[in-house]
Motif scaffolding. Structure first.
Motif, PDB file in Angstrom:
ATOM      1  N   PRO E   5      61.303  40.174  28.791  1.00 57.22           N
ATOM      2  CA  PRO E   5      60.728  41.253  28.838  1.00 57.22           C
ATOM      3  C   PRO E   5      61.538  42.821  29.041  1.00 57.22           C
ATOM      4  O   PRO E   5      62.485  42.402  29.973  1.00 57.22           O
ATOM      5  N   LEU E   6      61.320  43.973  28.632  1.00 59.25           N
ATOM      6  CA  LEU E   6      62.004  45.068  28.964  1.00 59.25           C
ATOM      7  C   LEU E   6      61.527  45.817  29.945  1.00 59.25           C
ATOM      8  O   LEU E   6      60.241  45.817  30.308  1.00 59.25           O
ATOM      9  N   ALA E   7      62.451  46.331  30.899  1.00 59.91           N
ATOM     10  CA  ALA E   7      62.010  47.469  31.917  1.00 59.91           C
ATOM     11  C   ALA E   7      61.007  46.757  33.004  1.00 59.91           C
ATOM     12  O   ALA E   7      61.460  45.717  33.425  1.00 59.91           O
ATOM     13  N   ASP E   8      59.896  47.333  33.024  1.00 62.23           N
ATOM     14  CA  ASP E   8      58.785  47.004  34.084  1.00 62.23           C
ATOM     15  C   ASP E   8      57.768  46.221  33.541  1.00 62.23           C
ATOM     16  O   ASP E   8      56.646  45.840  34.186  1.00 62.23           O
ATOM     17  N   ARG E   9      58.244  45.330  32.447  1.00 65.48           N
ATOM     18  CA  ARG E   9      57.124  44.385  31.856  1.00 65.48           C
ATOM     19  C   ARG E   9      57.216  42.980  32.556  1.00 65.48           C
ATOM     20  O   ARG E   9      58.026  42.479  32.768  1.00 65.48           O
ATOM     21  N   VAL E  10      55.916  42.462  32.154  1.00 66.45           N
ATOM     22  CA  VAL E  10      55.706  41.129  32.600  1.00 66.45           C
ATOM     23  C   VAL E  10      55.167  40.152  31.461  1.00 66.45           C
ATOM     24  O   VAL E  10      54.241  40.672  31.029  1.00 66.45           O
ATOM     25  N   ALA E  71      43.929  45.158  29.615  1.00 70.49           N
ATOM     26  CA  ALA E  71      45.078  45.671  30.180  1.00 70.49           C
ATOM     27  C   ALA E  71      46.162  44.776  29.053  1.00 70.49           C
ATOM     28  O   ALA E  71      45.813  43.863  28.573  1.00 70.49           O
ATOM     29  N   GLY E  72      47.396  45.621  28.702  1.00 70.54           N
ATOM     30  CA  GLY E  72      48.400  44.838  28.153  1.00 70.54           C
ATOM     31  C   GLY E  72      48.221  44.657  26.407  1.00 70.54           C
ATOM     32  O   GLY E  72      47.144  45.065  25.845  1.00 70.54           O
ATOM     33  N   THR E  73      49.336  43.993  25.981  1.00 66.52           N
ATOM     34  CA  THR E  73      49.360  43.569  24.299  1.00 66.52           C
ATOM     35  C   THR E  73      49.280  42.110  24.205  1.00 66.52           C
ATOM     36  O   THR E  73      50.214  41.503  24.809  1.00 66.52           O
ATOM     37  N   GLU E  74      48.426  41.492  23.672  1.00 69.83           N
ATOM     38  CA  GLU E  74      48.287  40.235  23.346  1.00 69.83           C
ATOM     39  C   GLU E  74      49.439  39.960  22.024  1.00 69.83           C
ATOM     40  O   GLU E  74      49.640  40.419  21.186  1.00 69.83           O
ATOM     41  N   ILE E  75      49.956  38.746  22.364  1.00 68.44           N
ATOM     42  CA  ILE E  75      51.029  38.325  21.315  1.00 68.44           C
ATOM     43  C   ILE E  75      50.872  36.932  21.304  1.00 68.44           C
ATOM     44  O   ILE E  75      50.619  36.051  22.343  1.00 68.44           O
ATOM     45  N   LEU E  85      52.261  42.803  29.964  1.00 62.67           N
ATOM     46  CA  LEU E  85      51.731  43.852  30.769  1.00 62.67           C
ATOM     47  C   LEU E  85      52.985  44.778  31.443  1.00 62.67           C
ATOM     48  O   LEU E  85      54.066  44.231  31.615  1.00 62.67           O
ATOM     49  N   ARG E  86      52.572  46.060  31.636  1.00 60.41           N
ATOM     50  CA  ARG E  86      53.557  46.693  32.718  1.00 60.41           C
ATOM     51  C   ARG E  86      53.043  46.274  34.044  1.00 60.41           C
ATOM     52  O   ARG E  86      51.796  45.927  34.266  1.00 60.41           O
TER      53      ARG E  86
ATOM     54  N   LEU F  91      58.343  45.335  23.707  1.00 62.32           N
ATOM     55  CA  LEU F  91      57.987  44.894  24.744  1.00 62.32           C
ATOM     56  C   LEU F  91      58.919  43.907  25.338  1.00 62.32           C
ATOM     57  O   LEU F  91      59.021  43.624  26.570  1.00 62.32           O
ATOM     58  N   ALA F  92      59.603  43.096  24.365  1.00 62.12           N
ATOM     59  CA  ALA F  92      60.399  42.282  24.723  1.00 62.12           C
ATOM     60  C   ALA F  92      61.464  41.735  23.987  1.00 62.12           C
ATOM     61  O   ALA F  92      61.317  42.020  22.821  1.00 62.12           O
TER      62      ALA F  92
END
Lengths: 96, 96, 96, 96, 96, 96, 96
Positions: E5-10, E71-75, E85-86, F91-92
């Motif tokens: 994940p990039l930056a503050d993503r989980v 919350a967040g984006t489903e993948i 999620l952030r 996102l990732a």
């Protein structure tokens, strides 16, 4: 009556749009497009930046300017329509 | 009763708009346009900037000011309508 | 029961609006206008600014204040309606 | 199961609102008002400010707090409803 | 396949919600509530703060976390649903 | 033709989603899900931070990335669809 | 007539999209897609950053640029359509 705009505001007198079509037909008022051009009549002293200093405006009195169709607030003074805009609503200066 | 506005707020007494049309017809209340002009009755001490210092207002008591049609909050005190605006809602000062 | 508002919040007890019209007619509850005046019952310690210091409030307990019709959150305690507002929702202090 | 809220979040157990009207009539569940009062069960470590330091929370575990009707996220754990709020959604602490 | 994940993503793997009602009835898929609990599969390096430094995340791989319903984006990866999620969308860590 | 994205933008070539269902049925175009995976074709120089310095991007050309279904702007060049995204919409990174 | 855009604005002349389909059919005006490509005709001096210094633009006069379908303000000058955009609305420069 004279207007002194506050902060980064500018008083503009909209220019009448062409009243004839390219074919020479005179347009009634309701068919004319809303003006997006005007002449600067007065400028404010500039907004305060984070250090508490005034940021002087880029536009000057008498400049011919371009702005968006729905920018600013319309004001009627002595029967004449004016527009009061923030400088950030002005897109460009038209060079004469 | 006296009002002491907070921060960068200004108490304005709206001016009655002309009650006659250019042709001399007296307008009923419902046909009058909403006023966009008023007299400053009181000014706040200014908002606090990032360094914790008050930013004094540009407008002064007794100034005649212009504002947008839907700016501010209407307040009725002792039967008289007032408007409480932030200074940033004031477009220009009308010079007398 | 006592309330301790957080940060820059203020607990206000709305004042009952006049129950008679100027002509002396007693108004039923549903015809009364929503109050925009109230008495400050408690004030918070102030919000933290960017340097981590509390910004003390301008309003004090017992101040009579003016606020917008839809400002704040209504809370009912022991049958009495209160309003919890941020100080920035308060327009002016009414001097007695 | 125990919850450790992140940043400036607070876990609150909503208090049941009165189940009787002032006249003594027992209210069915659907007629009860949504609770705006609750007990703090857990608090986060505080959000990070601009200098990268934690801002400790004003509320403490066991505090009785007031919040808006639509604040926070409802979570059901082991059949019990909880509310997770940011501290900024908490209006006041109720002193006992 | 592995996700970074990039930056503050989980990256979170949602936990299946209980498939039986308290009375023992097995629920069909459409009657199950959307999960608000999941296991952290991967965390980003943290967002950059104003000084250009990474802010490390509070949550760790394997943490069980709570989050809002939308919350967040489903993948979907290899037939398995994940949520990205952030960290600021995560409400709390569930202690085991 | 080559694209040079500005600031923190990234040009991505979306990957075709699987054209067969797990059962081996070939899907028509209208039944295919919108791709959320793509290959990075070009990256911008990074946005300017508050100190006027470029913040270099985390993703690199050739990275395989995941993004939200409605992120970015679709651009068609020489018959091929591309997506131009801000890096914050990614996102990732998918590790190969 | 010449335009001098303010701050970080850019004047762009949109390129006509292809008037033939791949099969050679000439498209009427109403079936043509809105252009997302244009040539930079003029650039502003750059916006002021927090320290009061101009941030020069990345794009230059004559650059061929890509932008979103609904970006900017359309302006008609001497019968020719132009687009005035902020530089942040420009997605990429097309290298020739």
């Amino acid at each position: 009556m004279k207007l002194k705009p506050l902060a980064d505001r500018v008083v503009v007198k909209p220019l009448e749009e062409e009243e004839k079509t390219p074919g020479g037909i005179i347009l009634p008022d309701t068919a004319k497009e809303k003006s997006q051009r005007g002449q600067v009549m007065a400028v404010g002293p500039g907004r305060l930046d984070e250090r508490g200093e005034r940021v002087p405006l880029e536009v000057r009195v008498d400049d011919l300017v371009l702005y968006g169709k729905y920018a600013g607030t319309e004001i009627k003074i002595d029967g004449q329509e004016y527009l009061i805009l923030r400088e950030s609503d002005i897109l460009a200066v038209i060079e004469k």
